[in-house]
Scaffold this active site. Structure first.
Site, PDB file in Angstrom:
ATOM      1  N   GLY A  28      -1.267  10.817 -35.504  1.00  0.00           N
ATOM      2  CA  GLY A  28       0.194  10.720 -35.570  1.00  0.00           C
ATOM      3  C   GLY A  28       0.918  11.956 -35.085  1.00  0.00           C
ATOM      4  CB  THR A  44      -2.101  18.932 -30.355  1.00  0.00           C
ATOM      5  OG1 THR A  44      -3.038  17.903 -30.067  1.00  0.00           O
ATOM      6  CG2 THR A  44      -2.695  20.295 -30.059  1.00  0.00           C
ATOM      7  CD  GLU A  74      -0.146  10.015 -28.585  1.00  0.00           C
ATOM      8  OE1 GLU A  74       0.340   9.719 -29.681  1.00  0.00           O
ATOM      9  OE2 GLU A  74      -0.863   9.270 -27.921  1.00  0.00           O
ATOM     10  CG  HIS A 156      -2.335   4.362 -29.508  1.00  0.00           C
ATOM     11  ND1 HIS A 156      -1.926   5.097 -28.428  1.00  0.00           N
ATOM     12  CD2 HIS A 156      -2.288   5.217 -30.553  1.00  0.00           C
ATOM     13  CE1 HIS A 156      -1.670   6.342 -28.798  1.00  0.00           C
ATOM     14  NE2 HIS A 156      -1.882   6.434 -30.091  1.00  0.00           N
TER      15      HIS A 156
HETATM   16  P1  13P Z   1      -1.793  14.803 -31.507  1.00  0.00           P
HETATM   17  O1  13P Z   1      -2.639  15.433 -32.595  1.00  0.00           O
HETATM   18  O2  13P Z   1      -1.993  15.514 -30.194  1.00  0.00           O
HETATM   19  O3  13P Z   1      -0.368  14.723 -31.932  1.00  0.00           O
HETATM   20  O4  13P Z   1      -2.319  13.306 -31.298  1.00  0.00           O
HETATM   21  C1  13P Z   1      -2.455  12.493 -32.439  1.00  0.00           C
HETATM   22  C2  13P Z   1      -2.433  11.024 -32.139  1.00  0.00           C
HETATM   23  O5  13P Z   1      -2.046  10.237 -32.968  1.00  0.00           O
HETATM   24  C3  13P Z   1      -2.898  10.493 -30.870  1.00  0.00           C
HETATM   25  O6  13P Z   1      -2.605   9.116 -30.812  1.00  0.00           O
END
Ligand code: 13P
Length: 269
Positions: A28, A44, A74, A156
């Protein structure tokens, strides 16, 4: 929005996403746009249940880092939503299990089963699969963003957005709750859709009360096949609609159906 308030709300929402199992591990991402255009985003690969304020990444509207934290992989998807919808100031992406089950099954959440959902959220279309963090995902989502306040992302998860962090979170929560009720009612033998006249009345109430902003007027499209309403974005048939809510549905006359079935039985082309 005041930065201190935005930081506090972002942290609270990260913790709620984790506590409610809308995310696990480092799943997320959440972001909010401040009045000066800067973006606060989750970093991230960080567990949202263990997020602390010092981890919040700050970027500009092109995603360039303005502090020493690396923003979500994202972030491009969040920035696309801000660009497509100037009314949106916050984005919440998660993998809530019931909503994500719809996304994995290839189903939009578009059945008119709950009056409150028609009033406050409308249908949630399914964006085709795209590799996370790439243009594929942004390209699949782009045509849908303008006309909806929440989307499913095939195989997803889900994303919801709004004028502030709480509206984005609430929309995500409504999406998940609706998906859960839809699944449970199917286990009880099947859900019953609201009749067309009830849907039209709800949509009229919603338009009059302004529950949904002008930018998201296509919220009725998943219900169009149930009503006499036309698509506010261009009067396209549902199966042809940018939301994809036709879901591959076709309509046949009785004779065409009989002909199709008899061909299947006899093996005729
Ligand atoms: P991030 O950790 O880069 O935010 O990505 C998490 C995620 O939910 C990918 O779908």
């Amino acid at each position: 929005m005041d930065e201190q308030l935005a930081r506090r709300d972002l942290l609270r929402i990260c913790h709620l996403l984790y506590e409610r199992s809308y995310v696990v591990s480092s799943d997320g991402n959440v972001s909010v746009q401040l009045d000066d255009g800067r973006i606060l985003a989750t970093p991230t690969m960080t567990c949202k249940g263990r997020m602390t304020e010092d981890l919040i990444a700050v970027t500009d509207l092109d995603g360039r880092s303005l502090n020493n934290q690396r923003a979500s992989s994202e972030l491009a998807m969040h920035l696309l939503i801000y660009r497509e919808r100037p009314d949106v100031k916050a984005v919440c992406h998660a993998h809530p299990p019931h909503g994500t089950a719809f996304a994995v099954a290839g189903l939009p959440i578009d059945q008119p089963i709950l009056s409150e959902v028609i009033l406050t959220l409308g249908c949630v279309p399914l964006a085709e699969y795209g590799t996370p963090s790439t243009d594929e995902l942004s390209d699949a989502m782009r045509p849908l963003i303008k006309h909806h306040n929440a989307l499913l992302m095939a195989n997803h998860g889900a994303v919801a957005y709004g004028s502030d962090l709480w509206q984005a979170f609430d929309r995500l929560e409504t999406l998940e709750h609706t998906a859960k009720i839809a699944i449970l009612s199917r286990m009880l033998g099947g859900s019953r859709n609201l009749p067309p006249d009830a849907i039209e009345k709800l949509i009229n109430v919603r338009e009059a009360a302004g529950y949904l902003d002008q930018g998201a007027r296509c919220q009725a499209c998943g219900y169009l096949h149930e009503t006499n309403l036309s698509c506010p974005t261009g009067d396209r048939p549902v199966s042809n609609h940018p939301t994809g809510n036709g879901g591959g549905k076709i309509s046949l006359t009785r004779d065409e159906l009989v002909e199709l079935l008899s061909r299947a039985v006899t093996g005729r082309d």
